[in-house]
Design an enzyme around this catalytic site. Structure first.
Site, PDB file in Angstrom:
ATOM      1  N   LEU A 192      -5.547   8.582   3.321  1.00 43.44           N
ATOM      2  CA  LEU A 192      -4.552   8.459   2.211  1.00 43.44           C
ATOM      3  C   LEU A 192      -5.301   7.812   1.011  1.00 43.44           C
ATOM      4  O   LEU A 192      -4.839   7.573  -0.250  1.00 43.44           O
ATOM      5  CB  LEU A 192      -3.624   7.799   2.779  1.00 43.44           C
ATOM      6  CG  LEU A 192      -2.510   8.466   3.459  1.00 43.44           C
ATOM      7  CD1 LEU A 192      -1.291   7.597   3.709  1.00 43.44           C
ATOM      8  CD2 LEU A 192      -1.885   9.759   2.941  1.00 43.44           C
ATOM      9  N   TYR A 200       1.789   2.215   2.600  1.00 44.31           N
ATOM     10  CA  TYR A 200       1.187   0.796   2.626  1.00 44.31           C
ATOM     11  C   TYR A 200       2.497   0.231   2.905  1.00 44.31           C
ATOM     12  O   TYR A 200       3.123  -0.484   1.647  1.00 44.31           O
ATOM     13  CB  TYR A 200       0.324   0.395   1.896  1.00 44.31           C
ATOM     14  CG  TYR A 200      -0.338  -0.881   2.000  1.00 44.31           C
ATOM     15  CD1 TYR A 200      -1.499  -1.046   2.532  1.00 44.31           C
ATOM     16  CD2 TYR A 200       0.532  -1.872   1.672  1.00 44.31           C
ATOM     17  CE1 TYR A 200      -2.115  -2.577   2.579  1.00 44.31           C
ATOM     18  CE2 TYR A 200      -0.097  -3.232   1.740  1.00 44.31           C
ATOM     19  CZ  TYR A 200      -1.411  -3.483   2.174  1.00 44.31           C
ATOM     20  OH  TYR A 200      -1.845  -4.681   2.459  1.00 44.31           O
ATOM     21  N   THR A 201       3.081  -0.684   3.839  1.00 45.61           N
ATOM     22  CA  THR A 201       4.093  -1.364   4.091  1.00 45.61           C
ATOM     23  C   THR A 201       3.991  -3.025   4.325  1.00 45.61           C
ATOM     24  O   THR A 201       5.096  -3.595   4.303  1.00 45.61           O
ATOM     25  CB  THR A 201       4.966  -0.889   5.008  1.00 45.61           C
ATOM     26  OG1 THR A 201       4.465  -0.743   6.347  1.00 45.61           O
ATOM     27  CG2 THR A 201       5.296   0.574   4.681  1.00 45.61           C
ATOM     28  N   TYR A 210       3.548  -4.894  -3.697  1.00 49.12           N
ATOM     29  CA  TYR A 210       4.193  -3.891  -2.931  1.00 49.12           C
ATOM     30  C   TYR A 210       5.061  -3.265  -3.799  1.00 49.12           C
ATOM     31  O   TYR A 210       4.866  -1.910  -4.169  1.00 49.12           O
ATOM     32  CB  TYR A 210       4.674  -4.473  -1.773  1.00 49.12           C
ATOM     33  CG  TYR A 210       5.610  -3.334  -0.965  1.00 49.12           C
ATOM     34  CD1 TYR A 210       4.778  -2.315  -0.233  1.00 49.12           C
ATOM     35  CD2 TYR A 210       6.807  -3.194  -0.971  1.00 49.12           C
ATOM     36  CE1 TYR A 210       5.636  -1.347   0.471  1.00 49.12           C
ATOM     37  CE2 TYR A 210       7.524  -2.273  -0.193  1.00 49.12           C
ATOM     38  CZ  TYR A 210       7.085  -1.345   0.293  1.00 49.12           C
ATOM     39  OH  TYR A 210       7.480  -0.317   0.947  1.00 49.12           O
TER      40      TYR A 210
END
Length: 298
Positions: free
Chosen positions: A38, A63-64, A127
């Protein structure tokens, strides 16, 4: 129903629920990160461009690591923003619709009431900013794109608040749980069920249709983390729950600042799709019940 989905993500909460719930006539090709990097826009473009017959593309990968992203902004943006941008360009080139999952964390939490899709985003951390950039890239790059904002996903899979509480409940006699953050806890399985139920409609919807754009997709009802923990232990430890103390967010300092109000309004989902996901308590009961049944038969 006949539906062919190209899905980025194979092991996350939503990805696994999609695979579990795909019934007859639904074919999902799930691409893992080992199969498509990714962080490589070219690899993403090739995966979409060279895929066989496809009705829609779902990005169920992200992406967490909210706090870790503060120290890894380049990686967070690569996966959460530039990868979706590459998907959008490739979908546009093939005339395919793109479904993308975003988050309540694009908001600051300063609004006193529920957030609607037209409220101005103001993320508090890397984030959230990376997810917002992903939203914008998808909507700008593909004229048949649906960006679904979700909140506090939980399931029998992966890392989530439910799984964390179950682990702590087995090892800790007393817990401190944040009580001043509010959102709409959402079952990953219910999100998957929504996508699958609307997949054929979305595959046929033309550019400019009201189905496209931003959409808040969360279970009905509002809860704090403390409320959710109480509901978890009422079902898993009805006679002997751990002692719990409600505490403010400030009791657990984190690198990424958390919004106190992350409640999402779902009026647009009800208007466009004539749907409202069930109350989060009902969804939680089903997920916990399934986990208990698995444990008893193991």
């Amino acid at each position: 129903m006949s539906l062919r989905i190209l899905q980025f993500g194979a092991t996350g909460q939503l990805a696994r629920e999609m695979l579990d719930r795909a019934g007859p006539g639904i074919e999902i090709t799930a691409l893992s990160r080992a199969e498509v990097d990714l962080t490589d826009p070219g690899a993403i473009a090739r995966a979409i461009g060279e895929a066989g017959d496809t009705d829609l593309v779902l990005n169920a990968a992200a992406y967490t690591a909210v706090d870790k992203a503060e120290g890894e902004p380049d990686l967070a943006y690569a996966v959460n923003a530039w990868a979706p941008a590459a998907m959008a360009r490739a979908c546009q080139a093939r005339g395919l619709p793109l479904l993308h999952v975003s988050t309540d964390m694009v908001f600051s939490g300063e609004k006193p009431g529920p957030y609607v899709e037209t409220d101005a985003p103001a993320p508090l951390h890397v984030y959230g900013a990376s997810k917002l950039a992903g939203e914008q890239a998808v909507l700008n790059g593909c004229d048949r794109a649906l960006v679904m904002r979700v909140s506090w996903l939980f399931s029998a899979y992966g890392q989530n608040f439910l799984q964390m509480m179950l682990r702590l409940g087995e090892t800790q006699p007393a817990l401190k749980v944040v009580a001043d953050q509010r959102a709409c806890p959402t079952a990953s399985g219910d999100l998957a069920a929504f996508i699958l139920s609307q997949g054929e409609r979305l595959a046929k919807a033309p550019a400019g249709a009201r189905e496209w754009g931003l959409l808040h997709v969360v279970n009905a009802g509002v809860a704090s983390r403390y409320d959710m923990a109480q509901a978890i232990f009422a079902q898993t430890k009805p006679g002997n729950p751990p002692a719990m103390e409600p505490v403010p967010t400030s009791a657990f300092p984190t690198p990424a600042r958390r919004a106190l109000n992350a409640v999402l309004d779902t009026s647009r989902m009800q208007e466009v799709f004539s749907l409202q996901l069930r109350p989060w308590q009902e969804a939680l009961e089903d997920v916990v019940g399934a986990l208990i049944a698995q444990k008893e038969t193991a």
